[in-house]
Design a protein around this motif. Structure first.
Motif, mmCIF file in Angstrom:
data_model
loop_
_atom_site.group_PDB
_atom_site.id
_atom_site.type_symbol
_atom_site.label_atom_id
_atom_site.label_comp_id
_atom_site.label_asym_id
_atom_site.label_seq_id
_atom_site.Cartn_x
_atom_site.Cartn_y
_atom_site.Cartn_z
ATOM 1 N N VAL A 141 0.862 -1.180 0.000
ATOM 2 C CA VAL A 141 0.000 0.000 0.000
ATOM 3 C C VAL A 141 0.898 1.229 0.000
ATOM 4 O O VAL A 141 1.708 1.403 0.915
ATOM 5 N N PHE A 142 0.759 2.078 -1.020
ATOM 6 C CA PHE A 142 1.645 3.238 -1.093
ATOM 7 C C PHE A 142 0.956 4.376 -1.843
ATOM 8 O O PHE A 142 -0.152 4.219 -2.379
ATOM 9 N N ASN A 143 1.601 5.521 -1.842
ATOM 10 C CA ASN A 143 1.072 6.648 -2.593
ATOM 11 C C ASN A 143 2.200 7.386 -3.299
ATOM 12 O O ASN A 143 3.374 7.248 -2.949
ATOM 13 N N VAL A 144 1.820 8.133 -4.321
ATOM 14 C CA VAL A 144 2.753 8.983 -5.069
ATOM 15 C C VAL A 144 2.042 10.305 -5.319
ATOM 16 O O VAL A 144 0.815 10.377 -5.341
ATOM 17 N N TRP A 145 2.808 11.356 -5.526
ATOM 18 C CA TRP A 145 2.196 12.630 -5.888
ATOM 19 C C TRP A 145 1.707 12.588 -7.325
ATOM 20 O O TRP A 145 2.369 12.028 -8.204
ATOM 21 N N GLU A 242 12.370 34.080 -0.781
ATOM 22 C CA GLU A 242 11.487 35.255 -0.748
ATOM 23 C C GLU A 242 10.772 35.444 -2.083
ATOM 24 O O GLU A 242 9.598 35.837 -2.112
ATOM 25 N N ALA A 243 11.447 35.141 -3.186
ATOM 26 C CA ALA A 243 10.792 35.217 -4.490
ATOM 27 C C ALA A 243 9.637 34.219 -4.570
ATOM 28 O O ALA A 243 8.553 34.529 -5.098
ATOM 29 N N ALA A 244 9.850 33.019 -4.032
ATOM 30 C CA ALA A 244 8.788 32.018 -4.005
ATOM 31 C C ALA A 244 7.632 32.473 -3.120
ATOM 32 O O ALA A 244 6.454 32.306 -3.463
ATOM 33 N N ALA A 245 7.952 33.056 -1.961
ATOM 34 C CA ALA A 245 6.916 33.560 -1.060
ATOM 35 C C ALA A 245 6.094 34.655 -1.739
ATOM 36 O O ALA A 245 4.863 34.693 -1.623
ATOM 37 N N ASN A 246 6.753 35.552 -2.451
ATOM 38 C CA ASN A 246 6.042 36.618 -3.149
ATOM 39 C C ASN A 246 5.112 36.060 -4.223
ATOM 40 O O ASN A 246 3.978 36.540 -4.395
ATOM 41 N N ALA A 247 5.578 35.051 -4.950
ATOM 42 C CA ALA A 247 4.741 34.439 -5.981
ATOM 43 C C ALA A 247 3.522 33.761 -5.360
ATOM 44 O O ALA A 247 2.412 33.833 -5.901
ATOM 45 N N LEU A 248 3.725 33.120 -4.220
ATOM 46 C CA LEU A 248 2.603 32.478 -3.529
ATOM 47 C C LEU A 248 1.618 33.528 -3.007
ATOM 48 O O LEU A 248 0.398 33.320 -3.058
ATOM 49 N N ARG A 249 2.128 34.658 -2.511
ATOM 50 C CA ARG A 249 1.237 35.734 -2.051
ATOM 51 C C ARG A 249 0.395 36.271 -3.210
ATOM 52 O O ARG A 249 -0.805 36.529 -3.056
ATOM 53 N N GLN A 250 1.028 36.452 -4.353
ATOM 54 C CA GLN A 250 0.304 36.957 -5.510
ATOM 55 C C GLN A 250 -0.807 36.010 -5.932
ATOM 56 O O GLN A 250 -1.880 36.446 -6.363
ATOM 57 N N ARG A 251 -0.573 34.726 -5.790
ATOM 58 C CA ARG A 251 -1.555 33.718 -6.216
ATOM 59 C C ARG A 251 -2.628 33.478 -5.155
ATOM 60 O O ARG A 251 -3.822 33.364 -5.483
ATOM 61 N N PHE A 252 -2.224 33.423 -3.868
ATOM 62 C CA PHE A 252 -3.146 32.969 -2.830
ATOM 63 C C PHE A 252 -3.497 34.027 -1.789
ATOM 64 O O PHE A 252 -4.330 33.773 -0.917
ATOM 65 N N GLY A 253 -2.848 35.187 -1.838
ATOM 66 C CA GLY A 253 -3.164 36.248 -0.904
ATOM 67 C C GLY A 253 -2.133 36.389 0.197
ATOM 68 O O GLY A 253 -1.236 35.557 0.367
ATOM 69 N N SER A 254 -2.258 37.478 0.980
ATOM 70 C CA SER A 254 -1.262 37.804 1.998
ATOM 71 C C SER A 254 -1.584 37.227 3.369
ATOM 72 O O SER A 254 -0.769 37.300 4.279
ATOM 73 N N GLY A 255 -2.762 36.655 3.545
ATOM 74 C CA GLY A 255 -3.122 36.034 4.815
ATOM 75 C C GLY A 255 -2.898 34.536 4.768
ATOM 76 O O GLY A 255 -2.002 34.048 4.063
ATOM 77 N N PRO A 256 -3.693 33.755 5.517
ATOM 78 C CA PRO A 256 -3.617 32.300 5.429
ATOM 79 C C PRO A 256 -3.870 31.832 3.996
ATOM 80 O O PRO A 256 -4.701 32.407 3.279
ATOM 81 N N VAL A 257 -3.152 30.802 3.579
ATOM 82 C CA VAL A 257 -3.239 30.333 2.191
ATOM 83 C C VAL A 257 -3.771 28.906 2.145
ATOM 84 O O VAL A 257 -3.518 28.093 3.047
ATOM 85 N N VAL A 258 -4.503 28.617 1.084
ATOM 86 C CA VAL A 258 -5.080 27.291 0.865
ATOM 87 C C VAL A 258 -4.845 26.909 -0.586
ATOM 88 O O VAL A 258 -5.143 27.701 -1.496
ATOM 89 N N GLY A 259 -4.311 25.702 -0.815
ATOM 90 C CA GLY A 259 -4.060 25.244 -2.178
ATOM 91 C C GLY A 259 -4.400 23.780 -2.334
ATOM 92 O O GLY A 259 -4.394 23.005 -1.376
ATOM 93 N N GLN A 260 -4.686 23.389 -3.560
ATOM 94 C CA GLN A 260 -4.989 21.992 -3.849
ATOM 95 C C GLN A 260 -3.732 21.143 -3.829
ATOM 96 O O GLN A 260 -2.668 21.568 -4.289
ATOM 97 N N ILE A 261 -3.848 19.946 -3.269
ATOM 98 C CA ILE A 261 -2.837 18.906 -3.424
ATOM 99 C C ILE A 261 -3.534 17.638 -3.858
ATOM 100 O O ILE A 261 -4.729 17.449 -3.603
ATOM 101 N N GLN A 262 -2.831 16.764 -4.548
ATOM 102 C CA GLN A 262 -3.438 15.522 -5.009
ATOM 103 C C GLN A 262 -2.392 14.429 -5.151
ATOM 104 O O GLN A 262 -1.291 14.670 -5.639
ATOM 105 N N SER A 263 -2.764 13.251 -4.689
ATOM 106 C CA SER A 263 -1.891 12.082 -4.817
ATOM 107 C C SER A 263 -2.637 10.971 -5.536
ATOM 108 O O SER A 263 -3.850 11.068 -5.816
ATOM 109 N N LEU A 264 -1.911 9.922 -5.848
ATOM 110 C CA LEU A 264 -2.500 8.645 -6.260
ATOM 111 C C LEU A 264 -2.209 7.650 -5.149
ATOM 112 O O LEU A 264 -1.087 7.561 -4.667
ATOM 113 N N VAL A 265 -3.223 6.905 -4.730
ATOM 114 C CA VAL A 265 -3.065 5.871 -3.705
ATOM 115 C C VAL A 265 -3.168 4.518 -4.397
ATOM 116 O O VAL A 265 -4.121 4.273 -5.146
#
Length: 269
Positions: A141-145, A242-265
């Motif tokens: 039993v395993f998973n992958v991204w 910091e460049a990555a953080a800025n890109a994430l802020r631009q996409r998800f906002g300056s407060g708490p962030v929520v993003g999709q993740i998905q794996s295969l089980v």
């Protein structure tokens, strides 16, 4: 995959444990533990245990008489895992290579692996080793991204790195963690290793963090991507993070962030 893809050294194990585990790994660890519980095993082997998020979930979910053996190729990751389970007597930690497991044939009822098979240099050989140590009727039993486009935080960080280093962009994310998601390939590799009754299903979740900075630090500094960034010299790790953080802020906002993740089980007999 390159040798640096397996370099979970220095401060990476601790940062991985503190940031990435709650960000993306915990819900999938709990899912694997629940699935394994329904199989009613006596002995469970975990390969590529990392800092032990699945080990902890198994210890919490399985009956006390079940024996758990947690292994990883990387001793610093196991050392971090042990800090969480100092009182769990039924859990044994052992450094081991998933391509040459130091266990007798037919020793376990279940072999589990969370987000580890992508790092195997020979997946069919690794799968064959898992099959060798399973008892008749046992399950792997395993998973992958899933593909990186279905994992939003990782995708934004990856795209940022392509812009920051246009002449020599780091490819760790697409090469390894998100480089093995084709169900047809996974099924074929398992079949070549002797498995049958193969079930593959996508499992989406939502990843949450208090701010955009946490996933930026987690991905840039808590994974082997750190080595790729540092090897390029300039800009330095702090600037890239910091460049990555800025890109994430631009996409998800300056407060708490929520993003999709998905794996295969995946489950195979």
């Amino acid at each position: 995959m390159t040798a640096s893809d397996k370099a979970f050294t220095g401060s990476i194990p601790q940062m991985y444990d503190e940031l990435l585990v709650p960000l993306i790994f915990t819900p999938y660890a709990q899912d694997l533990a629940r699935r394994i519980k329904t199989l009613r095993p006596r002995d469970v082997l975990e390969t590529a245990a990392g800092t032990g998020v699945v080990t902890r979930a198994l210890d919490a979910e399985l009956p006390p008489e079940v024996r758990i053996t947690a292994t990883d190729l990387n001793e610093p990751m196991l050392a971090q895992a042990k800090t969480h389970l100092t009182d769990a007597r039924r859990v044994a930690f052992q450094q081991a290579d998933a391509l040459a497991l130091p266990f007798a044939d037919a020793s376990f009822d279940v072999v589990a692996c969370q987000f580890g098979v992508m790092f195997l240099p020979d997946r069919v050989k690794g799968y064959a080793e898992a099959r060798r140590v399973l008892r008749p009727g046992g399950r792997f039993v395993f998973n992958v991204w899933d593909r990186i486009e279905d994992n939003e935080f990782a995708h934004v960080v990856h795209e940022t790195l392509q812009r920051v280093f246009p002449d020599n962009p780091p490819q760790f994310f697409t090469r390894t963690p998100h480089g093995y998601f084709d169900p047809l390939k996974i099924r074929a590799d398992l079949s070549d290793a002797g498995f049958s009754d193969i079930v593959i299903e996508p499992l989406p979740h939502r990843s949450r963090a208090p701010s955009a900075r946490e996933p930026a630090v987690a991905y840039c500094q808590g994974t082997p991507m750190r080595g790729e960034i540092e090897a390029r010299g300039a800009p330095d790790l702090t600037t890239v993070t910091e460049a990555a953080a800025n890109a994430l802020r631009q996409r998800f906002g300056s407060g708490p962030v929520v993003g999709q993740i998905q794996s295969l089980v995946i489950s195979a007999r």
